[in-house]
Scaffold this active site. Structure first.
Site, mmCIF file in Angstrom:
data_model
loop_
_atom_site.group_PDB
_atom_site.id
_atom_site.type_symbol
_atom_site.label_atom_id
_atom_site.label_comp_id
_atom_site.label_asym_id
_atom_site.label_seq_id
_atom_site.Cartn_x
_atom_site.Cartn_y
_atom_site.Cartn_z
ATOM 1 N N LYS A 11 5.935 -36.652 20.472
ATOM 2 C CA LYS A 11 7.352 -36.810 20.131
ATOM 3 C C LYS A 11 7.657 -38.196 19.533
ATOM 4 C CE LYS A 11 8.999 -33.479 23.608
ATOM 5 N NZ LYS A 11 9.940 -33.265 24.746
ATOM 6 N N TYR A 51 13.661 -25.391 19.330
ATOM 7 C CA TYR A 51 14.102 -25.427 20.728
ATOM 8 C C TYR A 51 15.256 -24.456 20.985
ATOM 9 C CZ TYR A 51 11.355 -29.438 22.498
ATOM 10 O OH TYR A 51 10.353 -30.271 22.961
ATOM 11 N N PHE A 59 21.901 -30.623 27.360
ATOM 12 C CA PHE A 59 21.172 -31.691 26.678
ATOM 13 C C PHE A 59 20.695 -31.285 25.282
ATOM 14 C CE2 PHE A 59 18.264 -29.457 29.613
ATOM 15 C CZ PHE A 59 17.324 -28.985 28.715
ATOM 16 N N ARG A 87 -0.471 -28.526 30.082
ATOM 17 C CA ARG A 87 0.693 -28.835 30.934
ATOM 18 C C ARG A 87 0.295 -29.818 32.044
ATOM 19 N NH1 ARG A 87 5.771 -27.388 29.055
ATOM 20 N NH2 ARG A 87 6.311 -28.093 31.138
ATOM 21 N N THR A 93 8.082 -32.736 33.490
ATOM 22 C CA THR A 93 9.088 -33.041 32.465
ATOM 23 C C THR A 93 9.710 -34.423 32.673
ATOM 24 O OG1 THR A 93 9.580 -30.678 32.370
ATOM 25 C CG2 THR A 93 11.191 -32.157 31.358
ATOM 26 N N ARG A 104 2.835 -38.238 30.621
ATOM 27 C CA ARG A 104 4.230 -38.616 30.870
ATOM 28 C C ARG A 104 4.346 -39.736 31.900
ATOM 29 N NH1 ARG A 104 6.612 -32.464 30.349
ATOM 30 N NH2 ARG A 104 7.416 -32.639 28.231
ATOM 31 N N ASN A 114 10.246 -37.992 26.473
ATOM 32 C CA ASN A 114 9.092 -37.844 27.368
ATOM 33 C C ASN A 114 7.768 -37.597 26.640
ATOM 34 O OD1 ASN A 114 9.566 -35.233 26.646
ATOM 35 N ND2 ASN A 114 10.023 -34.473 28.705
ATOM 36 N N HIS A 117 5.400 -32.479 23.938
ATOM 37 C CA HIS A 117 5.788 -31.092 24.198
ATOM 38 C C HIS A 117 4.516 -30.276 24.338
ATOM 39 C CE1 HIS A 117 7.511 -27.068 23.742
ATOM 40 N NE2 HIS A 117 6.461 -26.826 22.970
ATOM 41 N N GLU A 128 5.018 -20.626 18.820
ATOM 42 C CA GLU A 128 5.176 -22.041 18.453
ATOM 43 C C GLU A 128 4.096 -22.483 17.468
ATOM 44 O OE1 GLU A 128 7.420 -23.410 22.588
ATOM 45 O OE2 GLU A 128 5.449 -24.249 22.120
HETATM 46 P P1 DAT Z 1 9.100 -29.309 29.118
HETATM 47 O O1 DAT Z 1 9.142 -30.168 27.871
HETATM 48 O O2 DAT Z 1 8.385 -29.995 30.248
HETATM 49 O O3 DAT Z 1 8.570 -27.921 28.847
HETATM 50 P P2 DAT Z 1 11.761 -28.109 29.263
HETATM 51 O O4 DAT Z 1 11.200 -26.976 28.442
HETATM 52 O O5 DAT Z 1 12.488 -27.770 30.507
HETATM 53 O O6 DAT Z 1 10.615 -29.160 29.637
HETATM 54 O O7 DAT Z 1 12.764 -28.965 28.367
HETATM 55 C C1 DAT Z 1 12.473 -29.243 27.009
HETATM 56 C C2 DAT Z 1 12.802 -30.683 26.726
HETATM 57 O O8 DAT Z 1 14.220 -30.873 26.858
HETATM 58 C C3 DAT Z 1 12.186 -31.707 27.680
HETATM 59 O O9 DAT Z 1 10.851 -32.033 27.341
HETATM 60 C C4 DAT Z 1 13.120 -32.872 27.510
HETATM 61 C C5 DAT Z 1 14.479 -32.197 27.348
HETATM 62 N N1 DAT Z 1 15.150 -32.106 28.660
HETATM 63 C C6 DAT Z 1 14.888 -31.237 29.664
HETATM 64 N N2 DAT Z 1 15.697 -31.462 30.719
HETATM 65 C C7 DAT Z 1 16.498 -32.494 30.359
HETATM 66 C C8 DAT Z 1 17.548 -33.223 30.992
HETATM 67 N N3 DAT Z 1 17.937 -32.907 32.232
HETATM 68 N N4 DAT Z 1 18.133 -34.238 30.302
HETATM 69 C C9 DAT Z 1 17.747 -34.559 29.039
HETATM 70 N N5 DAT Z 1 16.780 -33.924 28.377
HETATM 71 C C10 DAT Z 1 16.156 -32.917 29.033
HETATM 72 MG MG MG Z 2 9.351 -26.322 27.778
#
Ligand code: DAT
Ligand code: MG
Length: 140
Positions: A11, A51, A59, A87, A93, A104, A114, A117, A128
């Site tokens: 990212k 996304y 968010f 993962r 996350t 991370r 973070n 992805h 994807e």
């Molecule tokens: P991951 O990237 O671990 O699969 P996710 O699919 O739940 O996590 O969310 C996608 C992305 O969205 C994550 O990498 C960062 C952002 N995100 C998730 N939860 C968030 C939050 N509470 N506040 C801000 N950004 C968030």
């Molecule tokens: Mg995800």
């Protein structure tokens, strides 16, 4: 276990800090092979399409703005159990919850910024990968 492919994105927070090589080393040390890779700069619309599953989340705007804020490195990782293994190497996350030694835990700046992805299941990995790569670009 089977050989799988998964979609990874380094990212903008990580490309900005010149961490691509260090992150790739984590993948390779875990037995994941980078079989496709390119550096691109997404528009906010493209980030929103990628996304789309999160579009109702509070968010979403912050996430898509961040993903379009600088270059990303999109890549396909291949290996035994690659989806779950990636993962694991990524960590949770929220970097505050990520296990020591994960990408991370070492590099992420916040839950939003973070660093990486990774696809979360075989069906999303397939979707994807084809979002970013054609069959011709995948060299096993
Ligand atoms: P991951 O990237 O671990 O699969 P996710 O699919 O739940 O996590 O969310 C996608 C992305 O969205 C994550 O990498 C960062 C952002 N995100 C998730 N939860 C968030 C939050 N509470 N506040 C801000 N950004 C968030
Ligand atoms: Mg995800």
């Amino acid at each position: 276990m089977a050989v799988e492919r998964t979609l990874s994105i380094i990212k903008p927070d990580a490309t900005k800090r010149n961490l691509t090589g260090k992150i790739n080393t984590k993948f390779e040390e875990a037995g994941l092979r980078i079989v496709a890779q390119k550096r691109i700069h997404l528009t906010q619309d493209q980030a929103g399409e990628f996304y789309a599953v999160h579009k109702e989340r509070p968010f979403f705007g912050e996430l898509t703005e961040f993903m379009a804020s600088g270059p990303v490195v999109v890549q396909v990782l291949e290996g035994e159990n690659a989806i779950a293994k990636n993962r694991e190497v990524m960590g949770a996350t929220n970097p505050a919850d990520a296990a020591a030694g994960t990408i991370r835990a070492e590099f992420a700046e916040s839950v939003g910024e973070n660093s990486v992805h990774g696809s979360d299941a075989p069906d999303t990995a397939k979707e994807e990968i084809s979002f970013f790569f054609s069959g011709l670009e995948l060299v096993g």
